[in-house]
Design a protein around this motif. Structure first.
Motif, mmCIF file in Angstrom:
data_model
loop_
_atom_site.group_PDB
_atom_site.id
_atom_site.type_symbol
_atom_site.label_atom_id
_atom_site.label_comp_id
_atom_site.label_asym_id
_atom_site.label_seq_id
_atom_site.Cartn_x
_atom_site.Cartn_y
_atom_site.Cartn_z
ATOM 1 N N GLN A 80 0.848 -1.196 0.000
ATOM 2 C CA GLN A 80 0.000 0.000 0.000
ATOM 3 C C GLN A 80 0.882 1.244 0.000
ATOM 4 O O GLN A 80 2.040 1.178 0.395
ATOM 5 N N PRO A 81 0.349 2.376 -0.459
ATOM 6 C CA PRO A 81 1.145 3.606 -0.406
ATOM 7 C C PRO A 81 1.576 3.883 1.035
ATOM 8 O O PRO A 81 0.788 3.739 1.966
ATOM 9 N N SER A 82 2.839 4.235 1.213
ATOM 10 C CA SER A 82 3.414 4.434 2.536
ATOM 11 C C SER A 82 4.501 5.497 2.453
ATOM 12 O O SER A 82 5.045 5.748 1.373
ATOM 13 N N PRO A 83 4.863 6.099 3.579
ATOM 14 C CA PRO A 83 5.963 7.072 3.560
ATOM 15 C C PRO A 83 7.259 6.423 3.064
ATOM 16 O O PRO A 83 7.462 5.217 3.229
ATOM 17 N N GLN A 84 8.116 7.217 2.473
ATOM 18 C CA GLN A 84 9.389 6.712 1.991
ATOM 19 C C GLN A 84 10.241 6.203 3.147
ATOM 20 O O GLN A 84 10.264 6.807 4.218
ATOM 21 N N GLU A 85 10.918 5.090 2.926
ATOM 22 C CA GLU A 85 11.791 4.486 3.932
ATOM 23 C C GLU A 85 13.007 3.904 3.221
ATOM 24 O O GLU A 85 13.009 3.756 1.995
ATOM 25 N N THR A 86 14.005 3.526 3.998
ATOM 26 C CA THR A 86 15.216 2.919 3.448
ATOM 27 C C THR A 86 15.464 1.579 4.121
ATOM 28 O O THR A 86 15.385 1.462 5.344
ATOM 29 N N ILE A 87 15.741 0.582 3.286
ATOM 30 C CA ILE A 87 16.144 -0.740 3.781
ATOM 31 C C ILE A 87 17.447 -1.125 3.093
ATOM 32 O O ILE A 87 17.793 -0.565 2.041
ATOM 33 N N TYR A 88 18.166 -2.047 3.685
ATOM 34 C CA TYR A 88 19.379 -2.602 3.094
ATOM 35 C C TYR A 88 19.186 -4.106 2.955
ATOM 36 O O TYR A 88 18.912 -4.783 3.942
ATOM 37 N N ILE A 89 19.350 -4.604 1.741
ATOM 38 C CA ILE A 89 19.326 -6.052 1.529
ATOM 39 C C ILE A 89 20.775 -6.513 1.550
ATOM 40 O O ILE A 89 21.593 -6.079 0.712
ATOM 41 N N ASP A 90 21.097 -7.358 2.502
ATOM 42 C CA ASP A 90 22.474 -7.788 2.669
ATOM 43 C C ASP A 90 22.762 -9.110 1.950
ATOM 44 O O ASP A 90 23.830 -9.285 1.380
ATOM 45 N N LYS A 91 21.791 -10.009 1.989
ATOM 46 C CA LYS A 91 22.031 -11.309 1.376
ATOM 47 C C LYS A 91 20.696 -12.008 1.115
ATOM 48 O O LYS A 91 19.775 -11.902 1.919
ATOM 49 N N VAL A 92 20.633 -12.759 0.021
ATOM 50 C CA VAL A 92 19.488 -13.605 -0.325
ATOM 51 C C VAL A 92 20.085 -14.955 -0.723
ATOM 52 O O VAL A 92 20.941 -15.017 -1.607
ATOM 53 N N TRP A 93 19.623 -16.030 -0.064
ATOM 54 C CA TRP A 93 20.235 -17.339 -0.306
ATOM 55 C C TRP A 93 19.278 -18.483 -0.023
ATOM 56 O O TRP A 93 18.288 -18.331 0.671
ATOM 57 N N LEU A 94 19.620 -19.627 -0.580
ATOM 58 C CA LEU A 94 18.911 -20.885 -0.355
ATOM 59 C C LEU A 94 19.799 -21.815 0.450
ATOM 60 O O LEU A 94 21.015 -21.770 0.361
ATOM 61 N N ASP A 95 19.157 -22.669 1.264
ATOM 62 C CA ASP A 95 19.912 -23.757 1.909
ATOM 63 C C ASP A 95 19.023 -24.974 2.030
ATOM 64 O O ASP A 95 17.857 -24.948 1.741
#
Length: 172
Positions: A157-172
């Motif tokens: 949904q529309p929301s205030p601007q924010e910042t995230i950091y994606i550090d890693k995406v992986w399978l195990d």
């Protein structure tokens, strides 16, 4: 010739790092990710002291469905049990987010893909989804885990601007 060589090199790097889908250590990894609906993304070194590697800094826009997409052919997810995301939420409050995953056979209907809401809590988060729940998510069929094509994190949904950091995406 240069774009073809660059793409070939990145595909080779992606093949070498699998089952890690992204950890932002390879040169052209940023190009695998597409920001959506008013969002922006850049490779960032702010977290290197904590993670030992670069991350993807995502400026989430305020529009509906703002987020980030990893859109490209993947190798077979079916031989793994879990998909993980390591993400930092810099806001002081939880962010309402959704993870969407679909395969090549996806018909663009909401009930024909994996779509799970989650609250991204302030600070570090490790999100985990089982490959079985992803596989069984489409209502009328099983997702083909060897043909996953889109992995998306977005705000529903529309929301205030924010910042995230994606550090890693992986399978195990």
């Amino acid at each position: 010739v240069v774009p073809v060589m660059r793409t070939s090199y990145d595909e080779y790097q992606r093949y070498q790092q699998f089952p890690t889908l992204s950890d932002f250590t390879t040169r052209f990894e940023r190009d695998r990710w597409v920001a959506t609906y008013g969002s922006n993304a850049e490779i960032n070194t702010d977290l290197m002291g904590q993670t030992g590697r670069k991350s993807l800094k995502v400026y989430l826009g305020s529009d509906l469905y703002s987020g980030i997409i990893l859109s490209s052919p993947f190798r077979d997810f079916g031989q793994y049990e879990r998909l993980h995301f390591r993400i930092l939420n810099t806001a002081t409050h939880a962010l309402d987010m959704t993870c969407r995953i679909n395969d090549l056979a996806h018909n663009n209907e909401w009930n024909d893909r994996f779509s799970r809401p989650f609250d991204l809590q302030p600070g570090w988060n490790t999100l985990t989804f089982t490959v079985d729940e992803i596989r069984r998510a489409p209502r009328d069929r099983e997702m083909k885990m060897s043909q996953v094509r889109v992995l998306m994190l977005f705000r529903p949904q529309p929301s205030p601007q924010e910042t995230i950091y994606i550090d890693k995406v992986w399978l195990d």
